[in-house]
Enzyme design. Sequence first.
Site, PDB file in Angstrom:
ATOM      1  N   THR A   1      -1.045  -7.746   4.547  1.00  0.00           N
ATOM      2  CA  THR A   1      -1.256  -6.431   3.952  1.00  0.00           C
ATOM      3  C   THR A   1      -2.560  -5.900   4.534  1.00  0.00           C
ATOM      4  OG1 THR A   1      -2.418  -7.340   2.028  1.00  0.00           O
ATOM      5  CG2 THR A   1      -0.060  -6.901   1.779  1.00  0.00           C
ATOM      6  N   SER A   2      -2.712  -4.593   4.495  1.00  0.00           N
ATOM      7  CA  SER A   2      -3.891  -3.960   5.090  1.00  0.00           C
ATOM      8  C   SER A   2      -5.143  -4.110   4.244  1.00  0.00           C
ATOM      9  CB  SER A   2      -3.623  -2.473   5.323  1.00  0.00           C
ATOM     10  OG  SER A   2      -2.548  -2.328   6.214  1.00  0.00           O
TER      11      SER A   2
END
Length: 183
Positions: free
Chosen positions: A8-9
Site C-alpha cells: 500500500t502507498s
Amino acid sequence: MIVGYARTSTTEQVAGFEAQERDLKAIGAERIFSEQVSSVTARPQLEAALDFVRHGDTLTVTKLDRLARSVANLMDIVARLEAKGVALQILNLGLDTATPSGRLMLTVMGGVAEFERSMMLERQREGIAKAKAEGAYKGRKPTVRAKADEVRALKAAGKSMREIAQLLEISVGSVHGVLKAAA
C-alpha cells in the site's frame, strides 16, 4: 512455491493492506513480502521478492497497480521474472503468465496501456499548440530572470554562488547562468 507481494502507498491503508495479505494467504502463498511505501520510491521488499523467487516459482499480487507503476516498469519486472523462470500471477485479473493465454493477455494489456499513454501525450501536445496559437499558453513564469538583479547584487556583495542560491531559493546552476550572461 507461491510467493506473494503486498503493498500500500501509506501506512493509513490498513484495511487494504490486510486484505491483500489475506488474499495471498488464501491462495497458498508460502512467503509474503509486504511494504507500505509509494510506488515512486524505492521498494526494498519488492526487490527482496524478485531476488528470492527461483525457477518454477510464481510471484503473486492481488492487483497490477500494487506491483508496477508504469507499463515500462511492469515489463522490466516481467523480464526479470522470465529470466529466472518465474511466473507472474495477478489475482483480480485472473492472469497467470505460466499459461500461454496469460502471457498473451499481459502483452495485450501492456500494449493497450502504452497506446493510451501515447494518445494522451498527443492530445496534450495538440492542446498546448492550440492554447499557444490563441495566446492563452504562456508557459512557466521565468523565476530566475525575475531575480537576476538580486543575483548580481549579492555577487557584488561578495556572496558565493551557493550562498546566493540558498538565499534566493534557486539552483546554483541558475545563479551561474545569470552571472555568465552578465559577464
